[in-house]
Design a protein around this motif. Sequence first.
Motif, short mmCIF file in Angstrom:
data_model
loop_
_atom_site.label_atom_id
_atom_site.label_comp_id
_atom_site.label_asym_id
_atom_site.label_seq_id
_atom_site.Cartn_x
_atom_site.Cartn_y
_atom_site.Cartn_z
N ILE A 126 73.54 90.03 81.87
CA ILE A 126 72.33 90.42 82.12
C ILE A 126 71.28 89.56 81.39
N THR A 127 70.06 89.52 81.84
CA THR A 127 69.07 88.57 81.24
C THR A 127 67.80 89.13 81.44
N VAL A 128 67.01 89.18 80.63
CA VAL A 128 65.75 90.23 80.47
C VAL A 128 64.90 88.99 79.85
N GLU A 129 63.63 88.87 80.66
CA GLU A 129 62.40 88.05 80.34
C GLU A 129 61.28 88.87 80.10
N VAL A 130 60.78 88.77 78.65
CA VAL A 130 59.55 89.21 78.35
C VAL A 130 58.42 88.65 78.83
N THR A 131 57.49 89.09 79.56
CA THR A 131 56.34 88.42 80.22
C THR A 131 55.11 88.90 79.30
N ASP A 132 53.97 88.16 79.47
CA ASP A 132 52.63 88.48 79.03
C ASP A 132 51.86 89.48 79.87
N GLU A 133 52.45 89.90 81.15
CA GLU A 133 51.55 90.63 82.07
C GLU A 133 51.51 91.94 81.54
N THR A 134 50.46 92.53 81.70
CA THR A 134 50.05 94.03 81.38
C THR A 134 49.23 94.69 82.30
N ARG A 135 49.55 96.07 82.71
CA ARG A 135 48.81 96.58 83.41
C ARG A 135 48.95 98.12 83.04
N THR A 136 47.78 98.87 83.47
CA THR A 136 47.67 100.53 83.28
C THR A 136 48.37 101.06 84.53
N LEU A 186 83.03 99.98 77.48
CA LEU A 186 82.72 98.87 76.88
C LEU A 186 82.32 98.91 75.62
N ALA A 187 82.67 100.45 75.07
CA ALA A 187 82.22 100.70 73.73
C ALA A 187 82.85 99.71 72.78
N ASN A 188 82.03 99.12 71.87
CA ASN A 188 82.69 98.22 70.84
C ASN A 188 83.09 96.97 71.10
N SER A 189 82.91 96.66 72.50
CA SER A 189 83.30 95.41 72.86
C SER A 189 82.18 94.22 72.95
N ASP A 190 82.57 93.01 72.87
CA ASP A 190 81.36 91.89 72.62
C ASP A 190 80.65 91.93 73.98
N ALA A 191 81.16 92.30 75.08
CA ALA A 191 80.48 92.01 76.36
C ALA A 191 79.49 93.41 76.45
N GLY A 192 80.07 94.58 76.07
CA GLY A 192 79.08 95.78 75.81
C GLY A 192 77.88 95.63 74.95
N ARG A 193 78.19 94.91 73.77
CA ARG A 193 77.00 94.74 72.88
C ARG A 193 76.31 93.53 73.40
N ALA A 194 76.67 92.63 74.01
CA ALA A 194 75.78 91.57 74.56
C ALA A 194 75.08 92.19 75.68
N GLN A 195 75.27 92.89 76.57
CA GLN A 195 74.71 93.77 77.57
C GLN A 195 73.37 94.62 76.95
N GLN A 196 73.82 95.44 75.88
CA GLN A 196 72.88 96.25 75.07
C GLN A 196 71.82 95.49 74.46
N ALA A 197 72.18 94.41 73.91
CA ALA A 197 71.45 93.52 73.04
C ALA A 197 70.15 92.99 74.14
N GLU A 198 70.63 92.57 75.29
CA GLU A 198 69.55 91.91 76.07
C GLU A 198 68.76 93.10 76.52
N MET A 199 69.32 94.35 76.88
CA MET A 199 68.43 95.55 77.53
C MET A 199 67.47 95.76 76.33
N ASP A 200 67.82 95.46 75.11
CA ASP A 200 67.16 96.04 74.01
C ASP A 200 65.64 95.22 73.93
N LYS A 201 65.64 94.27 74.60
CA LYS A 201 64.38 93.62 74.75
C LYS A 201 63.34 94.35 75.59
N VAL A 202 63.57 95.22 76.26
CA VAL A 202 62.47 95.95 76.98
C VAL A 202 62.11 96.98 76.08
N LYS A 203 60.81 96.92 75.56
CA LYS A 203 60.25 97.95 74.71
C LYS A 203 59.62 99.13 75.28
N GLY A 204 60.03 100.09 74.75
CA GLY A 204 59.45 101.33 75.42
C GLY A 204 60.04 102.10 76.15
#
Length: 266
Positions: A126-136, A186-204
């Motif tokens: 999983i790869t998450v790119e945070v952009t500067d684009e915003t909209r209502t 994937l609980a407590n696995s490196d792969a599971g933690r990596a996937q979750q860390a990437e998705m945590d970049k999505v704020k809100g």
Amino acid sequence: MFHPIMRSTRLTALALAALLALMLAPALVLADEDGIFIETVNRSSGLSGEEPTEEISHTFVAYGKMKVASADPNGTDMILDPATGDMLFMNRGVKEFYKINTKSMMEGMSKPGMDQMRAMMEQTQITVEVTDETRTINGWNCRKYRVTKTGMMDIEQEIWATEEVDLKELERYTDLMSLSGPDGLLANSDAGRAQQAEMDKVKGYPILTKSKMQLMGTDMESESEVRVIRRESMAASQFEIPADYKERQMDAPDAAGAAGAPAGHP
């Protein structure tokens, strides 16, 4: 000894107290719980031989459970109970329901089967790119995120999420559906933690999610848009199986027939 007037006054007070308790007891038992209501529009296209579809689903969260109900009178509703691991699917058209217990399902799998499924899930990148684009969108200020998933299936997503809504309490339900929670494969696995860390970049909380994928050589697109989020009073009976529904035995749910789940971190 009490004076007769005092004794009478005391008995009257006790009687009034008992009567008041009886009057209040039903209200306490029947009182509704404050819950979360979400209205979502689910759109899809690309299925072979089918026209693009649009369906509205209503999500109710209270009493430690989540119910996702289709607006179609003959649609399929889903109830999740993280405490027991139960996933209930109710077909309103034929008044039938079937139940899957994720804990029993995992316990019933052989170790080779578990290892094989875990290995397949670990392949997902999983790869998450945070952009500067915003909209209502529907009154919420949202930021755009680009999400790429590769592995068992290649998926491209465009997620518009808002930090104006805090619904972290819904994570336990999305974890149950994806088997990615503390008790997941994937609980407590490196792969599971990596996937979750990437998705945590999505704020809100995701308000609009657009997904593109390829399944069996067919390009498919889906879109999930949250229109309403509010807190409202809910009855416990909303999360129970109607008495006139019959249980149907089956090995696995028809995922395509289930009502759309609320937007959340995939």
